[in-house]
Design an enzyme around this catalytic site. Sequence first.
Site, PDB file in Angstrom:
ATOM      1  N   HIS A  79      -3.483   6.950   2.979  1.00  0.00           N
ATOM      2  CA  HIS A  79      -3.898   5.661   2.429  1.00  0.00           C
ATOM      3  C   HIS A  79      -5.256   5.303   3.027  1.00  0.00           C
ATOM      4  O   HIS A  79      -5.485   5.471   4.229  1.00  0.00           O
ATOM      5  CB  HIS A  79      -2.843   4.606   2.780  1.00  0.00           C
ATOM      6  CG  HIS A  79      -3.296   3.213   2.490  1.00  0.00           C
ATOM      7  ND1 HIS A  79      -3.920   2.870   1.315  1.00  0.00           N
ATOM      8  CD2 HIS A  79      -3.241   2.069   3.243  1.00  0.00           C
ATOM      9  CE1 HIS A  79      -4.221   1.577   1.339  1.00  0.00           C
ATOM     10  NE2 HIS A  79      -3.827   1.083   2.498  1.00  0.00           N
ATOM     11  N   ASN A 108     -10.411  -0.472   0.497  1.00  0.00           N
ATOM     12  CA  ASN A 108      -8.948  -0.349   0.471  1.00  0.00           C
ATOM     13  C   ASN A 108      -8.445  -0.837  -0.888  1.00  0.00           C
ATOM     14  O   ASN A 108      -8.513  -2.026  -1.192  1.00  0.00           O
ATOM     15  CB  ASN A 108      -8.367  -1.188   1.613  1.00  0.00           C
ATOM     16  CG  ASN A 108      -6.848  -1.125   1.686  1.00  0.00           C
ATOM     17  OD1 ASN A 108      -6.192  -0.660   0.754  1.00  0.00           O
ATOM     18  ND2 ASN A 108      -6.299  -1.614   2.775  1.00  0.00           N
ATOM     19  N   CYS A 122       0.820  -1.229   0.000  1.00  0.00           N
ATOM     20  CA  CYS A 122       0.000   0.000   0.000  1.00  0.00           C
ATOM     21  C   CYS A 122       0.847   1.269   0.000  1.00  0.00           C
ATOM     22  O   CYS A 122       0.336   2.356  -0.267  1.00  0.00           O
ATOM     23  CB  CYS A 122      -0.922   0.011   1.204  1.00  0.00           C
ATOM     24  SG  CYS A 122      -1.911  -1.482   1.340  1.00  0.00           S
TER      25      CYS A 122
END
Length: 360
Positions: free
Chosen positions: A260, A290, A120
Site C-alpha cells: 500500500h 496515498n 486502505c
Amino acid sequence: MSPRPDAVRGATIVGTGMYVPARVLTNADLETMVDTSDQWIRERTGIAERRIAAPGEASSDLAAHAARRAMESAGLTPNDIDHIMVATTTPDRILPSCACTVQSKIGARRAAAYDMFAACTGFVYGLGLARGLIGARVADTVLLIGVETLSRIVDYSDRNTCVLFGDGAGAVVLRSCAVDEGLLAITMHSDGELGDVLEVPAGGSRCPATSDTVEARDHFIKMHGRKVFPFAVRSMEESLLGALELGGLSMADIDLLIPHQANQRIIDALQERVGIGAERVVSNIDRYGNTSSASIPISLDEAVRAGRLKPGDCVAFTAFGGGATWGSSVMRWTMPAPLGVHAAAHGSASVDGVVRKVGA
Ligand code: UT7
C-alpha cells in the site's frame, strides 16, 4: 473431461486496469493553500504530486474507467462478470452502493454488486473474498475494484492530512485456476480498538450531518499520523510474513512486492525489515500520493503494463488502513504480459504508454 463440480479450484487475476483523473495537484500548489513546503512533503512522505477528481466526477466514474480497462485486458465483456466488489471509503452516496452504480455504468447486467469497507486494506480483503467465492463456485468471474475520491473528504486547511491523499481507481478481473496457482495465501486482520487514529467523525449514524458538524469540519479525515506510522510498518511486516508462511514461501521467492502506497518512508522501513531489495518493490507514491484502496491495484496495473510480471513469478500484496485493518496475500502470477509490452527494467512503470522512472 469437465472437472467434478466439487473439485477444489483456485482463483487468479486475468485482467488489470487503472484510471486516475487528469488534474494534478502539486506540492507547489499545496504551498499556496497551507503552511507547508515541497521539501517537507518530499522528505517526510516521498510525494511530489497527486491526482484530483474534477467537479462532478465521482468514485463510480473513476471505477468504471478502470473496470473497462481491466475487462479489455482480460478479453472479457461486461456480460461475463458475475460479481462486482468495490473496495472504497468514498462511495458516490451512502445509498446505493458504489458497486451498483458501477454495474449500471458498465452494463454488467448479470452481476451481483456490493461495496467493501476496509479502508486502505480493502483491495487485499477483496482478493480474499474473491478467492473464497470462486473456490466455492459461488462466483466464476469477479470484477474487484479499489477506488477513492479522497479529495472529497480531505480538509485542505489541515496540513497534517491534505498533503498525503489523492484520487484514483484500479481494477482486476479474477477467474478460476489450478489450486496451486493464482492466490496461494491470504491473511486478513483487524483491531477496532485503533478506530480513533484515522477517522471521519461525522456523517454516519453516531454523529449525523448537521450544520454544526459541517461548521466543525467533522466530515473530513482526522488522523494521528505519528501513531499510524509504526503500526503500518509492523502490521504489514507481520501479515506479509504470515502469508508467506501459509503459502510455503520465503521472501527470497517474491519477485515483486506491491505494498500500500501511504508514505515512501513506510515502504522503505518495510522493505528493510522483511529483507527485499528496492528493485523488487513497486512504488509510485511520488505521482499519486496515498489513494487508499486504489493504491495496490493501480500499482499492479502499472507493473503489469511495464512488463514487470511474467507467468510463474510470485507477487505479494500488503496493506494497512483505518479500522484498523491490515492484511497480505501472495500469488503465483499466471497472466501473460500484455501484447506489445517488452520486459521492462525493474524500477519503471508505464502510464498510458509513457514509461517513467519510479521515484525520478
Ligand atoms: O493509509 C493510511 C493513512 N495514513 C498514514 O499512512 C499516515 C502514516 N504517518 C505518516 O505518514 C507520517 O506520520 C506523516 C507524513 C503524517 C507525518 O510525518 P512525521 O514525520 O511523522 O511528522 P510529525 O507528525 O512527527 O510532525 C513533525 C512536524 C510537526 O511540527 P512540530 O510539532 O515538530 O513543530 C508537524 O506539525 O512536522 C509538522 N508538519 C508539517 N510541516 C510541514 C506536519 N505536517 C506538515 C506539513 N508541512 N504538511
